[in-house]
Design a protein around this motif. Structure first.
Motif, PDB file in Angstrom:
ATOM      1  N   ALA A 126      27.006  11.399  44.978  1.00  0.00           N
ATOM      2  CA  ALA A 126      27.608  11.301  46.325  1.00  0.00           C
ATOM      3  C   ALA A 126      28.843  10.406  46.285  1.00  0.00           C
ATOM      4  CB  ALA A 126      26.569  10.751  47.302  1.00  0.00           C
ATOM      5  N   SER A 127      28.737   9.304  45.545  1.00  0.00           N
ATOM      6  CA  SER A 127      29.865   8.371  45.396  1.00  0.00           C
ATOM      7  C   SER A 127      31.070   9.072  44.769  1.00  0.00           C
ATOM      8  CB  SER A 127      29.426   7.185  44.533  1.00  0.00           C
ATOM      9  OG  SER A 127      30.506   6.308  44.315  1.00  0.00           O
ATOM     10  N   ILE A 128      30.784   9.883  43.721  1.00  0.00           N
ATOM     11  CA  ILE A 128      31.860  10.632  43.035  1.00  0.00           C
ATOM     12  C   ILE A 128      32.513  11.620  43.987  1.00  0.00           C
ATOM     13  CG2 ILE A 128      32.278  12.412  41.270  1.00  0.00           C
ATOM     14  CD1 ILE A 128      30.199  10.920  39.502  1.00  0.00           C
ATOM     15  N   LEU A 129      31.705  12.378  44.747  1.00  0.00           N
ATOM     16  CA  LEU A 129      32.247  13.413  45.638  1.00  0.00           C
ATOM     17  C   LEU A 129      33.048  12.820  46.797  1.00  0.00           C
ATOM     18  CD1 LEU A 129      29.244  15.909  45.743  1.00  0.00           C
ATOM     19  CD2 LEU A 129      31.526  16.343  44.804  1.00  0.00           C
ATOM     20  N   ILE A 130      32.510  11.750  47.406  1.00  0.00           N
ATOM     21  CA  ILE A 130      33.217  11.146  48.553  1.00  0.00           C
ATOM     22  C   ILE A 130      34.523  10.483  48.105  1.00  0.00           C
ATOM     23  CG2 ILE A 130      33.092   9.310  50.306  1.00  0.00           C
ATOM     24  CD1 ILE A 130      30.009   9.990  50.425  1.00  0.00           C
ATOM     25  N   GLY A 131      34.444   9.700  47.033  1.00  0.00           N
ATOM     26  CA  GLY A 131      35.642   8.973  46.579  1.00  0.00           C
ATOM     27  C   GLY A 131      36.640   9.834  45.841  1.00  0.00           C
ATOM     28  N   GLY A 132      36.137  10.926  45.193  1.00  0.00           N
ATOM     29  CA  GLY A 132      37.033  11.712  44.330  1.00  0.00           C
ATOM     30  C   GLY A 132      37.337  13.102  44.807  1.00  0.00           C
ATOM     31  N   TYR A 133      36.941  13.419  46.067  1.00  0.00           N
ATOM     32  CA  TYR A 133      37.138  14.781  46.591  1.00  0.00           C
ATOM     33  C   TYR A 133      38.600  15.244  46.466  1.00  0.00           C
ATOM     34  CZ  TYR A 133      37.576  18.577  49.973  1.00  0.00           C
ATOM     35  OH  TYR A 133      37.882  19.768  50.583  1.00  0.00           O
ATOM     36  N   SER A 134      39.549  14.463  47.031  1.00  0.00           N
ATOM     37  CA  SER A 134      40.963  14.871  46.998  1.00  0.00           C
ATOM     38  C   SER A 134      41.504  14.862  45.569  1.00  0.00           C
ATOM     39  CB  SER A 134      41.818  13.967  47.898  1.00  0.00           C
ATOM     40  OG  SER A 134      41.655  12.617  47.516  1.00  0.00           O
ATOM     41  N   LEU A 135      40.994  13.933  44.742  1.00  0.00           N
ATOM     42  CA  LEU A 135      41.406  13.859  43.330  1.00  0.00           C
ATOM     43  C   LEU A 135      40.998  15.139  42.599  1.00  0.00           C
ATOM     44  CD1 LEU A 135      42.188  12.383  40.628  1.00  0.00           C
ATOM     45  CD2 LEU A 135      39.908  11.406  40.655  1.00  0.00           C
ATOM     46  N   PHE A 136      39.734  15.624  42.844  1.00  0.00           N
ATOM     47  CA  PHE A 136      39.253  16.835  42.177  1.00  0.00           C
ATOM     48  C   PHE A 136      40.078  18.055  42.572  1.00  0.00           C
ATOM     49  CE2 PHE A 136      34.856  14.698  42.277  1.00  0.00           C
ATOM     50  CZ  PHE A 136      35.090  14.094  41.057  1.00  0.00           C
ATOM     51  N   ILE A 137      40.401  18.154  43.871  1.00  0.00           N
ATOM     52  CA  ILE A 137      41.187  19.304  44.359  1.00  0.00           C
ATOM     53  C   ILE A 137      42.504  19.376  43.586  1.00  0.00           C
ATOM     54  CG2 ILE A 137      42.381  20.317  46.364  1.00  0.00           C
ATOM     55  CD1 ILE A 137      39.352  20.423  46.698  1.00  0.00           C
ATOM     56  N   LYS A 138      43.214  18.222  43.512  1.00  0.00           N
ATOM     57  CA  LYS A 138      44.505  18.177  42.802  1.00  0.00           C
ATOM     58  C   LYS A 138      44.315  18.456  41.318  1.00  0.00           C
ATOM     59  CE  LYS A 138      45.719  14.256  45.444  1.00  0.00           C
ATOM     60  NZ  LYS A 138      46.254  12.903  45.445  1.00  0.00           N
ATOM     61  N   GLY A 139      43.298  17.778  40.715  1.00  0.00           N
ATOM     62  CA  GLY A 139      43.064  17.895  39.279  1.00  0.00           C
ATOM     63  C   GLY A 139      42.704  19.297  38.849  1.00  0.00           C
ATOM     64  N   LEU A 140      41.816  19.964  39.611  1.00  0.00           N
ATOM     65  CA  LEU A 140      41.387  21.324  39.258  1.00  0.00           C
ATOM     66  C   LEU A 140      42.530  22.329  39.410  1.00  0.00           C
ATOM     67  CD1 LEU A 140      37.818  21.266  40.860  1.00  0.00           C
ATOM     68  CD2 LEU A 140      38.344  21.339  38.410  1.00  0.00           C
ATOM     69  N   LYS A 141      43.337  22.146  40.476  1.00  0.00           N
ATOM     70  CA  LYS A 141      44.508  23.026  40.659  1.00  0.00           C
ATOM     71  C   LYS A 141      45.453  22.891  39.463  1.00  0.00           C
ATOM     72  CE  LYS A 141      44.868  23.445  45.701  1.00  0.00           C
ATOM     73  NZ  LYS A 141      45.595  22.971  46.905  1.00  0.00           N
ATOM     74  N   ASN A 142      45.683  21.636  39.039  1.00  0.00           N
ATOM     75  CA  ASN A 142      46.561  21.389  37.887  1.00  0.00           C
ATOM     76  C   ASN A 142      45.974  21.979  36.608  1.00  0.00           C
ATOM     77  OD1 ASN A 142      48.338  20.012  39.491  1.00  0.00           O
ATOM     78  ND2 ASN A 142      47.660  17.975  38.889  1.00  0.00           N
ATOM     79  N   LEU A 143      44.642  21.868  36.465  1.00  0.00           N
ATOM     80  CA  LEU A 143      43.963  22.367  35.262  1.00  0.00           C
ATOM     81  C   LEU A 143      44.121  23.881  35.153  1.00  0.00           C
ATOM     82  CD1 LEU A 143      42.427  20.932  33.048  1.00  0.00           C
ATOM     83  CD2 LEU A 143      40.299  21.353  34.270  1.00  0.00           C
ATOM     84  N   ILE A 144      43.996  24.570  36.300  1.00  0.00           N
ATOM     85  CA  ILE A 144      44.169  26.034  36.327  1.00  0.00           C
ATOM     86  C   ILE A 144      45.584  26.397  35.879  1.00  0.00           C
ATOM     87  CG2 ILE A 144      44.284  28.052  37.867  1.00  0.00           C
ATOM     88  CD1 ILE A 144      42.000  26.527  39.515  1.00  0.00           C
ATOM     89  N   ARG A 145      46.573  25.574  36.325  1.00  0.00           N
ATOM     90  CA  ARG A 145      47.981  25.838  35.959  1.00  0.00           C
ATOM     91  C   ARG A 145      48.346  25.264  34.598  1.00  0.00           C
ATOM     92  NH1 ARG A 145      50.172  23.023  41.173  1.00  0.00           N
ATOM     93  NH2 ARG A 145      49.269  24.304  42.809  1.00  0.00           N
ATOM     94  N   LEU A 146      47.391  24.624  33.919  1.00  0.00           N
ATOM     95  CA  LEU A 146      47.616  23.922  32.639  1.00  0.00           C
ATOM     96  C   LEU A 146      48.695  22.853  32.784  1.00  0.00           C
ATOM     97  CD1 LEU A 146      47.378  26.836  30.030  1.00  0.00           C
ATOM     98  CD2 LEU A 146      45.679  25.069  30.507  1.00  0.00           C
TER      99      LEU A 146
END
Length: 710
Positions: A126-146
């Motif tokens: 829960a701590s990871i999801l609440i604190g890192g939600y916006s970080l994951f969105i950006k990170g995963l989008k970047n990962l898809i685009r390499l």
């Protein structure tokens, strides 16, 4: 506004202010997103000033959609600043608090009942999801685009930590990365405050007299030629000329001068300055967007967008460094288990630690925070530095060349001696002044002023066939007789020799630091006039300070060698170059550039323009009253005060030192942490501490520039 003119302004472009930038990387993503909007031809983001320039047509709603990944708020450039929530109450920080509380509770449960117990893992997740939600969105989008940046690195590290069962460390990475970003946001906000405070200096309304009625108008509705009434204790809303009244004006906000300046009729006054004593009526001379204060704010914001050489290096380095860290982390995670039967869990853990420690947060923030802070501090102290490149150049200076007239001296020459050898003194003075009326030479004004003070009627004399002899003097026919006015050099050429008694007199006056001008004909010398330009009270003190700082000082002047030597010795310059024409000054500056990598030229921003342009750093005096100085100089001292120069050098050197410290420290701490991989000592905790510690230290180090003063 007509539809046609509206369409035209849309095509030309519009500037918007942005609220909510957290990092340079986010600014780049936002710029990319805006460029993709329908109707947008181009977009440029100024991270330092939190602005975006959009060429084409779009709406604030569309721009906010482009910045939704960072919850950016957009407003028109002219709109009032939106009041920010206090740092501690910002939405991004509230998520960190919740995440931290969950982490602490989960850790406590884990200690009490064991890490294998179910609830701690749920709490960490829960701590990871609440604190890192916006970080994951950006990170995963970047990962898809390499596309590999800080967000990508952190996303891989957190997911990896969760996969191998290190939930607690994954949650800690999320929180500390969020804290690191918050610190970066806080430091940039702090650095921008100096410019935002400038925006609030001038009132948004003023009392205007129109058609014999006094009305309060918004500055956007005030027109040139309007009469503005300024009462004691009020700030001026617009630039203008005093048409009635006398008062003292505190100009510290514009020029950095601490001592108020007396203003009388026809004196120039600036928006944002404070009327202290008398009631003034001021004729408005510029629209609100053209005031000196508006120009300063615009130029400083543009300067903050300009990348310093060290920042360009960091950005280029980070472009290759970040993907290299990802590749290194992958190889360390995979090669030992596959080729040497290493434990997968152990080596994946080490790879994740490399991802975290390799995050270039501290490196990326190392230069922009220092540059924005230094330029903002300078602006508050009446010094306009027009970009990171000029800030760094000023920090590297080893030699400064000064124009003499108007820089080391007051630039207001006065007649000190009149010696006549024929005819009446007043008659000769009138002839000389009548000829000088056609000249643009700075010394002409002194002679004309002296003639007027004596009560001479210059219009009674007929002046014909006026001719300027470049760098030497003037020739004209007065009452049908040819006269020459000029330097002793001109008369040496005309007469071949000058009488020894006259030569001695000229020599004596020149030794006293006076410029001698001769009136004569082709055959005889009729009169000598000595003119002296008073040395500024601060010149000796400033030159002394610069010499103590290890800076060589050179005085460049068109005056004769003796006058130049007398003034040069009084102020204490290291070298004196006299008898220089404007092109000679340019040649000399180029020669200095050949010997030294960085050379500054200090002038008034109008004269000696070629030399100012050729130097590494062109420094203009009295920028507040001179549009040319504001537009052409690399650095403008807004007050007519040389004492701002040592402060500027001190600030630039400090900024340069801090930038170098930040870059060196950021790289060193990464290198040390990476070396810990070899013996297996690098844990995620050490990696997190190294990354966050480095970001915190470079940020606090940069903010020390706010403390630099005169």
């Amino acid at each position: 506004m007509s539809d046609q003119s509206k369409k035209k302004s849309d095509i030309e472009g519009k500037t918007y202010r942005v609220q909510g930038f957290t990092c340079t990387n986010c600014a780049s993503i936002f710029e990319e997103n805006v460029r993709k909007l329908p109707g947008v031809q181009d977009a440029n983001v100024n991270f330092g000033a939190s602005k975006v320039y959009v060429k084409g047509s779009t709406t604030i709603t569309e721009l906010e959609k482009a910045g939704s990944f960072e919850n950016l708020k957009i407003r028109s450039d002219k709109e009032q600043r939106i009041e920010k929530e206090t740092f501690w109450k910002q939405k991004e920080n509230i998520k960190v608090y919740i995440s931290t509380i969950l982490l602490v509770i989960s850790w406590f449960i884990g200690k009490q009942y064991g890490e294998e117990y179910f609830p701690p893992t749920v709490g960490y997740a829960a701590s990871i999801l609440i604190g890192g939600y916006s970080l994951f969105i950006k990170g995963l989008k970047n990962l898809i685009r390499l596309k590999f940046d800080m967000n990508t690195l952190m996303t891989i590290a957190i997911i990896g930590a969760s996969v191998i069962g290190e939930w607690g460390e994954g949650a800690t990475i999320v929180i500390l990365f969020a804290v690191s970003e918050a610190l970066e946001r806080y430091s940039m906000d702090k650095a921008r405050q100096s410019i935002e405070s400038l925006m609030d200096i001038a009132p948004k309304e003023a009392l205007i007299r129109r058609d014999n009625k006094e009305i309060s108008l918004h500055v956007d509705d005030i027109q040139v030629e309007d009469i503005m009434i300024v009462k004691p204790g009020q700030k001026l809303a617009m630039d203008g000329l005093v048409v009635k009244g006398t008062s003292t004006i505190n100009q510290a906000a514009i020029t950095g001068e601490s001592v108020p300046v007396t203003k009388i009729i026809n004196d120039e006054v600036f928006a944002g300055t404070l009327n202290e004593e008398g009631l003034l009526e001021v004729k408005v001379t510029k629209r609100v967007e053209d005031t000196t204060l508006s120009k300063i704010i615009h130029l400083v914001e543009e300067a903050q967008a300009e990348r310093a050489p060290s920042q360009a290096f960091v950005d280029k380095f980070a472009k290759y460094y970040t993907p290299a860290i990802v590749v290194l982390a992958f190889l360390i995670s995979v090669i030992p288990p596959m080729l040497f039967n290493g434990d997968w869990s152990e080596w994946v853990y080490r790879g994740l630690a490399i991802l975290v420690v390799g995050c270039p947060c501290a490196l990326v923030v190392s230069t922009p925070v220092a540059v924005v802070t230094a330029i903002g501090n300078a602006a508050k102290n009446g010094v306009l530095i027009k970009g990171g490149i000029h800030l760094e150049e000023a920090g590297n200076l080893k030699i400064i060349a000064f124009d003499k007239t108007g820089t080391l001296t007051k630039g207001v020459p006065v007649v000190t001696d009149i010696v006549t050898y024929d005819k009446d003194e007043k008659e000769l003075m009138a002839i000389m002044a009548a000829i000088e009326k056609g000249s643009q030479h700075p010394l002409s004004s002194a002679i004309i002023r002296k003639a007027e003070e004596t009560g001479l009627d210059l219009n009674a004399l007929s002046v014909d066939e006026f001719q300027s002899i470049t760098g030497k003097g003037l020739k004209a026919k007065v009452n049908n007789k040819i006269y020459y006015v000029g330097s002793p050099k001109l008369f040496e050429e005309l007469h071949q020799t000058i009488k020894s008694t006259i030569k001695q007199k000229i020599s004596l006056m020149q030794t006293e630091g006076k410029t001698v001008m001769i009136l004569g004909t082709e055959k005889e010398i009729l009169s000598l006039i000595a003119v002296s330009d008073e040395i500024r009270g601060s010149s000796k003190e400033v030159i002394g300070k610069l010499n103590q700082m290890g800076i060589e000082t050179v005085m460049l002047t068109g005056d004769n060698q003796r006058t130049a030597t007398a003034i040069g010795k009084q102020v204490g310059v290291s070298e004196i170059k006299a008898d220089l024409l404007p092109e000679d000054k340019l040649i000399f500056v180029k020669r200095l550039l050949g010997k030294h990598n960085s050379v500054a030229m200090v002038g008034d921003g109008i004269n000696d323009a070629p030399a100012l342009a050729a130097s590494s750093v062109g420094i203009a005096m009295g920028g507040a009253g001179t549009d040319t100085a504001l537009e052409t100089a690399d650095i403008a001292l807004m007050s007519d005060d040389l004492r701002k120069l040592p402060y500027t050098i001190k600030l630039s050197r400090k900024a340069l030192t801090i930038i170098k410290q930040n870059i060196s420290f950021s790289l060193a701490i990464k290198l040390v942490a990476l070396l810990l991989v070899v013996p297996g000592w690098l844990t995620l905790w050490i990696a997190i501490s190294a990354d966050m510690g480095a970001t915190l230290l470079v940020t606090l180090n940069s903010l020390r520039l706010l403390k630099v003063n005169e």
